[in-house]
Design a protein around this motif. Structure first.
Motif, PDB file in Angstrom:
ATOM      1  N   PRO A  15       0.812  -1.202   0.000  1.00  0.00           N
ATOM      2  CA  PRO A  15       0.000   0.000   0.000  1.00  0.00           C
ATOM      3  C   PRO A  15       0.855   1.267   0.000  1.00  0.00           C
ATOM      4  O   PRO A  15       1.805   1.396   0.759  1.00  0.00           O
ATOM      5  CB  PRO A  15      -0.789  -0.124   1.304  1.00  0.00           C
ATOM      6  N   VAL A  78      -5.417   1.305   1.864  1.00  0.00           N
ATOM      7  CA  VAL A  78      -6.243   0.118   2.091  1.00  0.00           C
ATOM      8  C   VAL A  78      -5.363  -1.126   2.198  1.00  0.00           C
ATOM      9  O   VAL A  78      -4.577  -1.420   1.301  1.00  0.00           O
ATOM     10  CB  VAL A  78      -7.271  -0.067   0.951  1.00  0.00           C
ATOM     11  N   LEU A  79      -5.504  -1.824   3.299  1.00  0.00           N
ATOM     12  CA  LEU A  79      -4.900  -3.144   3.458  1.00  0.00           C
ATOM     13  C   LEU A  79      -6.043  -4.142   3.377  1.00  0.00           C
ATOM     14  O   LEU A  79      -7.157  -3.834   3.765  1.00  0.00           O
ATOM     15  CB  LEU A  79      -4.200  -3.278   4.810  1.00  0.00           C
ATOM     16  N   ARG A  80      -5.738  -5.334   2.894  1.00  0.00           N
ATOM     17  CA  ARG A  80      -6.843  -6.277   2.738  1.00  0.00           C
ATOM     18  C   ARG A  80      -6.524  -7.641   3.327  1.00  0.00           C
ATOM     19  O   ARG A  80      -5.488  -8.232   3.021  1.00  0.00           O
ATOM     20  CB  ARG A  80      -7.172  -6.437   1.255  1.00  0.00           C
ATOM     21  N   ALA A  89      -8.632  -8.602  14.706  1.00  0.00           N
ATOM     22  CA  ALA A  89      -7.495  -8.877  13.823  1.00  0.00           C
ATOM     23  C   ALA A  89      -7.249  -7.703  12.887  1.00  0.00           C
ATOM     24  O   ALA A  89      -6.096  -7.320  12.631  1.00  0.00           O
ATOM     25  CB  ALA A  89      -7.760 -10.147  13.025  1.00  0.00           C
ATOM     26  N   GLN A  92      -5.505  -4.936  14.734  1.00  0.00           N
ATOM     27  CA  GLN A  92      -4.096  -5.217  14.984  1.00  0.00           C
ATOM     28  C   GLN A  92      -3.280  -5.028  13.704  1.00  0.00           C
ATOM     29  O   GLN A  92      -2.160  -4.514  13.739  1.00  0.00           O
ATOM     30  CB  GLN A  92      -3.921  -6.640  15.519  1.00  0.00           C
ATOM     31  N   THR A  93      -3.849  -5.408  12.582  1.00  0.00           N
ATOM     32  CA  THR A  93      -3.173  -5.187  11.297  1.00  0.00           C
ATOM     33  C   THR A  93      -2.937  -3.687  11.078  1.00  0.00           C
ATOM     34  O   THR A  93      -1.846  -3.254  10.702  1.00  0.00           O
ATOM     35  CB  THR A  93      -4.023  -5.749  10.135  1.00  0.00           C
ATOM     36  N   ASP A  96      -0.231  -2.393  13.517  1.00  0.00           N
ATOM     37  CA  ASP A  96       1.124  -2.806  13.117  1.00  0.00           C
ATOM     38  C   ASP A  96       1.602  -2.004  11.906  1.00  0.00           C
ATOM     39  O   ASP A  96       2.742  -1.556  11.849  1.00  0.00           O
ATOM     40  CB  ASP A  96       1.150  -4.304  12.789  1.00  0.00           C
ATOM     41  N   TRP A  97       0.707  -1.860  10.943  1.00  0.00           N
ATOM     42  CA  TRP A  97       1.086  -1.133   9.726  1.00  0.00           C
ATOM     43  C   TRP A  97       1.382   0.334  10.048  1.00  0.00           C
ATOM     44  O   TRP A  97       2.351   0.911   9.554  1.00  0.00           O
ATOM     45  CB  TRP A  97      -0.024  -1.233   8.674  1.00  0.00           C
ATOM     46  N   LEU A  99       2.352   1.667  12.883  1.00  0.00           N
ATOM     47  CA  LEU A  99       3.625   1.780  13.602  1.00  0.00           C
ATOM     48  C   LEU A  99       4.796   1.632  12.638  1.00  0.00           C
ATOM     49  O   LEU A  99       5.798   2.343  12.736  1.00  0.00           O
ATOM     50  CB  LEU A  99       3.711   0.710  14.706  1.00  0.00           C
ATOM     51  N   GLY A 100       4.650   0.730  11.689  1.00  0.00           N
ATOM     52  CA  GLY A 100       5.709   0.511  10.698  1.00  0.00           C
ATOM     53  C   GLY A 100       5.871   1.681   9.746  1.00  0.00           C
ATOM     54  O   GLY A 100       6.887   1.786   9.053  1.00  0.00           O
ATOM     55  N   ASN A 101       4.863   2.532   9.675  1.00  0.00           N
ATOM     56  CA  ASN A 101       4.924   3.672   8.770  1.00  0.00           C
ATOM     57  C   ASN A 101       5.065   4.999   9.496  1.00  0.00           C
ATOM     58  O   ASN A 101       4.693   6.049   8.966  1.00  0.00           O
ATOM     59  CB  ASN A 101       3.688   3.680   7.867  1.00  0.00           C
ATOM     60  N   GLY A 102       5.571   4.917  10.696  1.00  0.00           N
ATOM     61  CA  GLY A 102       5.967   6.136  11.392  1.00  0.00           C
ATOM     62  C   GLY A 102       4.873   6.904  12.080  1.00  0.00           C
ATOM     63  O   GLY A 102       5.055   8.103  12.369  1.00  0.00           O
ATOM     64  N   GLN A 191      -5.130 -10.777  20.580  1.00  0.00           N
ATOM     65  CA  GLN A 191      -5.247 -12.195  20.247  1.00  0.00           C
ATOM     66  C   GLN A 191      -6.683 -12.549  19.867  1.00  0.00           C
ATOM     67  O   GLN A 191      -6.922 -13.528  19.181  1.00  0.00           O
ATOM     68  CB  GLN A 191      -4.845 -13.053  21.449  1.00  0.00           C
TER      69      GLN A 191
ATOM     70  N   GLN B  88      -5.375 -18.716  15.511  1.00  0.00           N
ATOM     71  CA  GLN B  88      -4.435 -17.625  15.804  1.00  0.00           C
ATOM     72  C   GLN B  88      -3.268 -17.648  14.818  1.00  0.00           C
ATOM     73  O   GLN B  88      -2.805 -16.599  14.365  1.00  0.00           O
ATOM     74  CB  GLN B  88      -3.938 -17.729  17.242  1.00  0.00           C
ATOM     75  N   THR B  91      -4.587 -16.405  11.516  1.00  0.00           N
ATOM     76  CA  THR B  91      -4.750 -14.946  11.569  1.00  0.00           C
ATOM     77  C   THR B  91      -3.421 -14.235  11.351  1.00  0.00           C
ATOM     78  O   THR B  91      -3.343 -13.252  10.607  1.00  0.00           O
ATOM     79  CB  THR B  91      -5.342 -14.539  12.938  1.00  0.00           C
ATOM     80  N   ARG B  95      -2.753 -11.636   8.348  1.00  0.00           N
ATOM     81  CA  ARG B  95      -2.421 -10.254   8.704  1.00  0.00           C
ATOM     82  C   ARG B  95      -1.082  -9.857   8.095  1.00  0.00           C
ATOM     83  O   ARG B  95      -0.908  -8.759   7.595  1.00  0.00           O
ATOM     84  CB  ARG B  95      -2.384 -10.104  10.216  1.00  0.00           C
ATOM     85  N   ALA B  98      -1.472  -9.097   4.522  1.00  0.00           N
ATOM     86  CA  ALA B  98      -2.111  -7.788   4.293  1.00  0.00           C
ATOM     87  C   ALA B  98      -1.089  -6.659   4.444  1.00  0.00           C
ATOM     88  O   ALA B  98      -1.043  -5.734   3.629  1.00  0.00           O
ATOM     89  CB  ALA B  98      -3.265  -7.591   5.276  1.00  0.00           C
ATOM     90  N   ILE B  99      -0.254  -6.766   5.456  1.00  0.00           N
ATOM     91  CA  ILE B  99       0.713  -5.687   5.726  1.00  0.00           C
ATOM     92  C   ILE B  99       1.782  -5.618   4.646  1.00  0.00           C
ATOM     93  O   ILE B  99       2.231  -4.544   4.267  1.00  0.00           O
ATOM     94  CB  ILE B  99       1.344  -5.894   7.123  1.00  0.00           C
ATOM     95  N   ALA B 111      -6.217  -2.256  -4.436  1.00  0.00           N
ATOM     96  CA  ALA B 111      -5.967  -3.206  -3.358  1.00  0.00           C
ATOM     97  C   ALA B 111      -7.197  -4.020  -3.013  1.00  0.00           C
ATOM     98  O   ALA B 111      -7.137  -4.905  -2.193  1.00  0.00           O
ATOM     99  CB  ALA B 111      -5.496  -2.453  -2.128  1.00  0.00           C
ATOM    100  N   PRO B 133       8.829  -1.521   5.836  1.00  0.00           N
ATOM    101  CA  PRO B 133       7.741  -0.616   5.448  1.00  0.00           C
ATOM    102  C   PRO B 133       8.204   0.818   5.231  1.00  0.00           C
ATOM    103  O   PRO B 133       7.691   1.524   4.395  1.00  0.00           O
ATOM    104  CB  PRO B 133       6.790  -0.701   6.642  1.00  0.00           C
ATOM    105  N   ARG B 134       9.205   1.256   6.001  1.00  0.00           N
ATOM    106  CA  ARG B 134       9.646   2.649   5.865  1.00  0.00           C
ATOM    107  C   ARG B 134      10.275   2.897   4.492  1.00  0.00           C
ATOM    108  O   ARG B 134      10.261   4.003   3.993  1.00  0.00           O
ATOM    109  CB  ARG B 134      10.649   2.991   6.961  1.00  0.00           C
ATOM    110  N   VAL B 137       7.178   2.912   1.667  1.00  0.00           N
ATOM    111  CA  VAL B 137       5.973   3.725   1.784  1.00  0.00           C
ATOM    112  C   VAL B 137       5.669   4.539   0.541  1.00  0.00           C
ATOM    113  O   VAL B 137       4.539   4.901   0.290  1.00  0.00           O
ATOM    114  CB  VAL B 137       6.039   4.672   2.999  1.00  0.00           C
TER     115      VAL B 137
END
Lengths: 249, 147
Positions: A15, A78-80, A89, A92-93, A96-97, A99-102, A191, B88, B91, B95, B98-99, B111, B133-134, B137
């Motif tokens: 994305p 958009v993440l899918r 879930a 959380q996705t 995480d995304w 945080l990974g993108n600042g 979880q 779990q 999942t 996930r 997706a990321i 997407a 990811p950085r 982007v």
């Protein structure tokens, strides 16, 4: 000599996102919106949020309608999920995304239009004013429009349960509108895929020992949001889910 | 004696099953304990009769029936927990896909296109190192093995 052509792998599409500060303080605020089959509301929700100057990341939780497309056209990242996993879930996705993108601050926001985008700034102000890591929206400190008596009773029962199990003196437990700093977000590892994540977040906040504050927000129920929301049986399922997780080592 | 032997076989199997599940949760230990008690009642009818009388659960046959029901429920609970753990893992995989942008069809422009893809393709992509990811982007993470 026979030449061998190496297999061509299709590029993975990550994305696209160009980070830009979205708050006066220069912080990057990312509004995380989990969405499942919300094509009718997601466009307006993103429009409202972006109108306030915030970036959106929508996690399309395996929708069978055009949710992802509408969200992208509205200007969100958009993440899918390939298949529906549940709101927990998806959140959380998004966390995480982000945080990974600042992202400096992550705001969770429902896709069905029950929240007001104008409340986001109040959450951000509360984070800064009280120097806390979590600002939790509370409809019972703020106001609700169209909340039925049965749902109010169920929510109150959930509040009592959460107070008992977490020791947190909260007034609202299943409110999808919250803001967290990146330090706070790093402590969240959901979880529970299902709606039980709302209780789980509070448990993890309590466990993290980070500071939190509740902020009055407005939630508007209408026919659409009530239809998309949880039923009374859903609350029982949440309790069973939490119990089952407790049994697991 | 034949009846006792017939009851012993499944109970012994459940006892071993419970022991093997011991690390998963206290449910595994409970299964073993209940199965052990049931075995005792099968082989020591007098003890079963006294216990049934003490607990006011009818006859020793009733007591055994109750134990079997409890065993079934515990095994069911254990299966539920296993299923939960599997979900779990599932999942986490979805996930992560997706990321890293693998929730889309290759070559599509949006997407939100349907993402039904051959499993072997997804697996081969999954072996690739996770992109930072950085660094990604502002661009597509195009990987072309021919280059």
């Amino acid at each position: 000599m026979t030449s061998v052509t190496a297999p061509v792998r299709a590029p993975a599409r990550v994305p696209v996102f160009e980070a830009r500060p979205s708050a006066p303080s220069g912080q990057l605020v990312m509004v995380a919106i989990p969405a499942l089959n919300e094509e009718h509301s997601i466009g307006d929700v993103i429009h409202d949020v972006r109108l306030q100057g915030f970036e959106c990341v929508v996690v399309d939780d395996g929708s069978s309608d055009r949710t992802g497309r509408v969200a992208r056209r509205a200007g969100a990242v958009v993440l899918r999920h390939l298949v529906p996993l549940g709101q927990g879930a998806a959140l959380q996705t998004a966390i995480d995304w982000s945080l990974g993108n600042g992202a400096d601050v992550i705001v969770t926001f429902d896709a069905d239009g029950q929240h007001r985008a104008t409340d986001i700034q109040q959450l951000l102000d509360a984070l800064k004013r009280h120097d806390v890591d979590f600002a939790l929206g509370s409809r019972f400190l703020g106001s609700t429009v169209g909340l039925s008596r049965n749902r109010r009773l169920l929510l109150k029962a959930a509040v009592r349960f959460t107070r008992l199990t977490t020791g947190m003196d909260v007034t609202d437990t299943h409110n999808g509108l919250r803001a967290m700093t990146k330090r706070g977000a790093a402590c969240i590892h959901l979880q529970h895929d299902s709606m039980a994540h709302a209780s789980e977040i509070l448990h993890q906040i309590a466990k993290s020992r980070l500071h939190w504050v509740e902020v009055p927000v407005t939630i508007e129920y209408n026919e659409y949001t009530v239809g998309k929301g949880q039923s009374s049986v859903g609350f029982v399922a949440i309790l069973v889910d939490l119990l089952m997780a407790g049994l697991q080592r | 004696m034949i009846g006792q032997a017939v009851l012993t076989m499944p109970l012994a199997a459940v006892l071993i099953y419970g022991w093997l599940q011991f690390k998963r949760s206290w449910v595994g230990i409970s299964i073993s304990v209940v199965a052990l008690a049931a075995l005792y009642f099968v082989w020591v009818p007098a003890g079963a009769a006294v216990t049934a009388d003490t607990l006011q659960l009818g006859t020793r046959y009733d007591l055994l029936a109750y134990f079997f029901v409890v065993l079934l429920l515990l095994v069911e609970l254990n299966v539920h927990q296993k299923d939960r753990q599997q979900r779990q893992v599932f999942t986490k995989v979805i996930r992560r896909m997706a990321i890293t942008g693998r929730g889309t069809m290759p070559g599509t422009s949006t997407a939100d296109d349907v993402a039904v893809r051959p499993l072997e393709l997804m697996e081969s992509e999954f072996d690739a190192p996770t992109p930072d990811p950085r660094r990604l982007v502002t661009q597509h993470a195009g990987v072309n093995d021919t280059e």
